[in-house]
Write a protein that holds these residues in place. Structure first.
Motif, PDB file in Angstrom:
ATOM      1  N   VAL A 183       0.841  -1.202   0.000  1.00 23.27           N
ATOM      2  CA  VAL A 183       0.000   0.000   0.000  1.00 23.27           C
ATOM      3  C   VAL A 183       0.875   1.250   0.000  1.00 23.27           C
ATOM      4  O   VAL A 183       0.613   2.217  -0.735  1.00 23.27           O
ATOM      5  N   ARG A 184       1.913   1.237   0.809  1.00 25.52           N
ATOM      6  CA  ARG A 184       2.818   2.394   0.865  1.00 25.52           C
ATOM      7  C   ARG A 184       3.473   2.629  -0.497  1.00 25.52           C
ATOM      8  O   ARG A 184       3.558   3.765  -0.974  1.00 25.52           O
ATOM      9  N   MET A 185       3.952   1.563  -1.115  1.00 27.78           N
ATOM     10  CA  MET A 185       4.651   1.722  -2.389  1.00 27.78           C
ATOM     11  C   MET A 185       3.709   2.161  -3.505  1.00 27.78           C
ATOM     12  O   MET A 185       4.129   2.844  -4.436  1.00 27.78           O
ATOM     13  N   GLU A 186       2.452   1.794  -3.419  1.00 32.30           N
ATOM     14  CA  GLU A 186       1.482   2.238  -4.421  1.00 32.30           C
ATOM     15  C   GLU A 186       1.288   3.750  -4.387  1.00 32.30           C
ATOM     16  O   GLU A 186       0.835   4.357  -5.365  1.00 32.30           O
ATOM     17  N   ASN A 187       1.647   4.368  -3.251  1.00 23.44           N
ATOM     18  CA  ASN A 187       1.520   5.819  -3.117  1.00 23.44           C
ATOM     19  C   ASN A 187       2.818   6.539  -3.460  1.00 23.44           C
ATOM     20  O   ASN A 187       2.863   7.765  -3.403  1.00 23.44           O
ATOM     21  N   LEU A 188       3.845   5.791  -3.804  1.00 22.55           N
ATOM     22  CA  LEU A 188       5.107   6.384  -4.250  1.00 22.55           C
ATOM     23  C   LEU A 188       5.079   6.423  -5.777  1.00 22.55           C
ATOM     24  O   LEU A 188       5.062   5.382  -6.427  1.00 22.55           O
ATOM     25  N   VAL A 189       5.038   7.604  -6.331  1.00 20.95           N
ATOM     26  CA  VAL A 189       4.826   7.762  -7.773  1.00 20.95           C
ATOM     27  C   VAL A 189       5.983   8.560  -8.375  1.00 20.95           C
ATOM     28  O   VAL A 189       6.334   9.638  -7.890  1.00 20.95           O
ATOM     29  N   LEU A 190       6.578   8.015  -9.425  1.00 27.16           N
ATOM     30  CA  LEU A 190       7.629   8.696 -10.171  1.00 27.16           C
ATOM     31  C   LEU A 190       7.314   8.549 -11.657  1.00 27.16           C
ATOM     32  O   LEU A 190       7.110   7.423 -12.137  1.00 27.16           O
ATOM     33  N   ASP A 191       7.266   9.655 -12.353  1.00 24.82           N
ATOM     34  CA  ASP A 191       6.933   9.650 -13.782  1.00 24.82           C
ATOM     35  C   ASP A 191       5.608   8.941 -14.042  1.00 24.82           C
ATOM     36  O   ASP A 191       5.474   8.138 -14.989  1.00 24.82           O
ATOM     37  N   ASP A 192       4.633   9.207 -13.178  1.00 23.80           N
ATOM     38  CA  ASP A 192       3.279   8.646 -13.303  1.00 23.80           C
ATOM     39  C   ASP A 192       3.245   7.128 -13.124  1.00 23.80           C
ATOM     40  O   ASP A 192       2.240   6.483 -13.450  1.00 23.80           O
ATOM     41  N   LYS A 193       4.314   6.556 -12.592  1.00 20.39           N
ATOM     42  CA  LYS A 193       4.354   5.113 -12.362  1.00 20.39           C
ATOM     43  C   LYS A 193       4.415   4.840 -10.871  1.00 20.39           C
ATOM     44  O   LYS A 193       5.284   5.353 -10.169  1.00 20.39           O
ATOM     45  N   THR A 194       3.467   4.033 -10.391  1.00 21.08           N
ATOM     46  CA  THR A 194       3.409   3.731  -8.969  1.00 21.08           C
ATOM     47  C   THR A 194       4.466   2.695  -8.593  1.00 21.08           C
ATOM     48  O   THR A 194       4.892   1.885  -9.413  1.00 21.08           O
ATOM     49  N   GLY A 195       4.861   2.744  -7.325  1.00 20.58           N
ATOM     50  CA  GLY A 195       5.880   1.824  -6.846  1.00 20.58           C
ATOM     51  C   GLY A 195       5.329   0.445  -6.557  1.00 20.58           C
ATOM     52  O   GLY A 195       4.117   0.225  -6.488  1.00 20.58           O
ATOM     53  N   VAL A 196       6.248  -0.502  -6.369  1.00 19.55           N
ATOM     54  CA  VAL A 196       5.867  -1.875  -6.054  1.00 19.55           C
ATOM     55  C   VAL A 196       6.821  -2.425  -4.996  1.00 19.55           C
ATOM     56  O   VAL A 196       8.016  -2.117  -5.004  1.00 19.55           O
ATOM     57  N   SER A 197       6.276  -3.212  -4.077  1.00 16.74           N
ATOM     58  CA  SER A 197       7.089  -3.871  -3.059  1.00 16.74           C
ATOM     59  C   SER A 197       7.257  -5.341  -3.402  1.00 16.74           C
ATOM     60  O   SER A 197       6.279  -6.031  -3.719  1.00 16.74           O
ATOM     61  N   TYR A 198       8.495  -5.805  -3.333  1.00 16.82           N
ATOM     62  CA  TYR A 198       8.782  -7.217  -3.517  1.00 16.82           C
ATOM     63  C   TYR A 198       9.071  -7.904  -2.183  1.00 16.82           C
ATOM     64  O   TYR A 198       9.525  -9.046  -2.159  1.00 16.82           O
ATOM     65  N   LEU A 199       8.788  -7.191  -1.087  1.00 14.29           N
ATOM     66  CA  LEU A 199       9.027  -7.739   0.245  1.00 14.29           C
ATOM     67  C   LEU A 199       7.701  -8.023   0.943  1.00 14.29           C
ATOM     68  O   LEU A 199       6.726  -7.279   0.779  1.00 14.29           O
ATOM     69  N   THR A 200       7.675  -9.079   1.728  1.00 14.91           N
ATOM     70  CA  THR A 200       6.505  -9.434   2.527  1.00 14.91           C
ATOM     71  C   THR A 200       6.623  -8.777   3.898  1.00 14.91           C
ATOM     72  O   THR A 200       7.690  -8.839   4.534  1.00 14.91           O
ATOM     73  N   ASP A 201       5.567  -8.143   4.353  1.00 13.80           N
ATOM     74  CA  ASP A 201       5.611  -7.398   5.614  1.00 13.80           C
ATOM     75  C   ASP A 201       6.116  -8.249   6.777  1.00 13.80           C
ATOM     76  O   ASP A 201       6.880  -7.770   7.616  1.00 13.80           O
ATOM     77  N   SER A 202       5.695  -9.488   6.837  1.00 15.94           N
ATOM     78  CA  SER A 202       6.066 -10.339   7.967  1.00 15.94           C
ATOM     79  C   SER A 202       7.558 -10.653   8.008  1.00 15.94           C
ATOM     80  O   SER A 202       8.077 -11.087   9.039  1.00 15.94           O
ATOM     81  N   ARG A 203       8.259 -10.419   6.908  1.00 19.58           N
ATOM     82  CA  ARG A 203       9.687 -10.710   6.844  1.00 19.58           C
ATOM     83  C   ARG A 203      10.542  -9.515   7.254  1.00 19.58           C
ATOM     84  O   ARG A 203      11.757  -9.645   7.398  1.00 19.58           O
ATOM     85  N   VAL A 204       9.909  -8.350   7.438  1.00 21.81           N
ATOM     86  CA  VAL A 204      10.661  -7.112   7.689  1.00 21.81           C
ATOM     87  C   VAL A 204      10.548  -6.700   9.154  1.00 21.81           C
ATOM     88  O   VAL A 204       9.454  -6.665   9.724  1.00 21.81           O
ATOM     89  N   THR A 205      11.683  -6.414   9.764  1.00 20.93           N
ATOM     90  CA  THR A 205      11.740  -5.950  11.149  1.00 20.93           C
ATOM     91  C   THR A 205      12.620  -4.702  11.216  1.00 20.93           C
ATOM     92  O   THR A 205      13.373  -4.401  10.289  1.00 20.93           O
ATOM     93  N   ASN A 206      12.534  -3.995  12.340  1.00 16.92           N
ATOM     94  CA  ASN A 206      13.346  -2.795  12.556  1.00 16.92           C
ATOM     95  C   ASN A 206      14.392  -3.040  13.643  1.00 16.92           C
ATOM     96  O   ASN A 206      14.139  -3.781  14.599  1.00 16.92           O
TER      97      ASN A 206
END
Length: 201
Positions: free
Chosen positions: A69-92
């Motif tokens: 959802v976050r990456m879909e709101n990142l737009v460059l040259d009218d192209k939305t972003g895409v995430s290739y990572l699964t949320d459950s795999r990411v930690t801080n």
């Protein structure tokens, strides 16, 4: 590099807040929660200027704000972003404020070009700074997508599967990926912030 007091910067900070808040509200749907962060600007003691420095970045949080959802709101040259990572795999690596918050004194990574993420983290620790997380990086580049025209952004404050470092690049569209080797590249730099400020802080 210059420093200016909050009083001098107040109009510029408000303008920056309003611009970021509009996008954060559109993302989160929480207008009241995002606007509640505005008084925190009074706690910003000084603003460090310079190329690639941003006084603060609004980081919206919520259970429905997946990486996709976050990456879909990142737009460059009218192209939305895409995430290739699964949320459950990411930690801080660090404790992150609950709810929406401000990442303070953000440096977008251009100072750390061609430097391994591990070396960047060591330098950040010496400088009393923090490696940027996935959510901080996506938020920063969402507000300023032109960053990806200058360089790609390592996010060493997060991990994918314990030892993978997430990063943002552009390959036809903005992309969130991770790498499992600690290399330095001339066109990649690690994002960092000087602190994090939430409503409970």
């Amino acid at each position: 590099m210059t420093t200016i007091t909050t009083n001098t910067a107040s109009a510029a900070l408000k303008k920056l807040f309003d611009a970021q808040a509009a996008q954060a509200i559109a993302l989160s749907g929480d207008e009241a929660g995002i606007k509640a962060l505005f008084p925190l600007l009074e706690r910003i003691g000084k603003v460090t200027g310079g190329e690639g420095r941003i006084p603060f970045v609004i980081v919206a949080q919520g259970p429905n704000l997946t990486l996709s959802v976050r990456m879909e709101n990142l737009v460059l040259d009218d192209k939305t972003g895409v995430s290739y990572l699964t949320d459950s795999r990411v930690t801080n690596l660090d404790d992150i404020p609950q709810g929406h918050y401000l990442a303070l004194d953000v440096e977008d990574g251009r100072k750390m070009l061609n430097t391994k993420p591990s070396v960047c983290l060591a330098q950040f620790k010496r400088d009393k700074r923090y490696g940027g997380t996935v959510n901080e990086g996506i938020s920063t580049v969402t507000y300023e997508p032109e960053i990806l025209r200058h360089h790609y952004v390592d996010l060493p404050g997060s991990r994918c599967d314990s030892d993978g470092v997430p990063y943002l690049n552009e390959g036809g569209r903005p992309r969130l990926l991770a790498r499992w080797f600690d290399f330095a590249f001339p066109y990649y730099g690690s994002l960092s912030c000087g602190g994090r400020l939430g409503l409970g802080a």
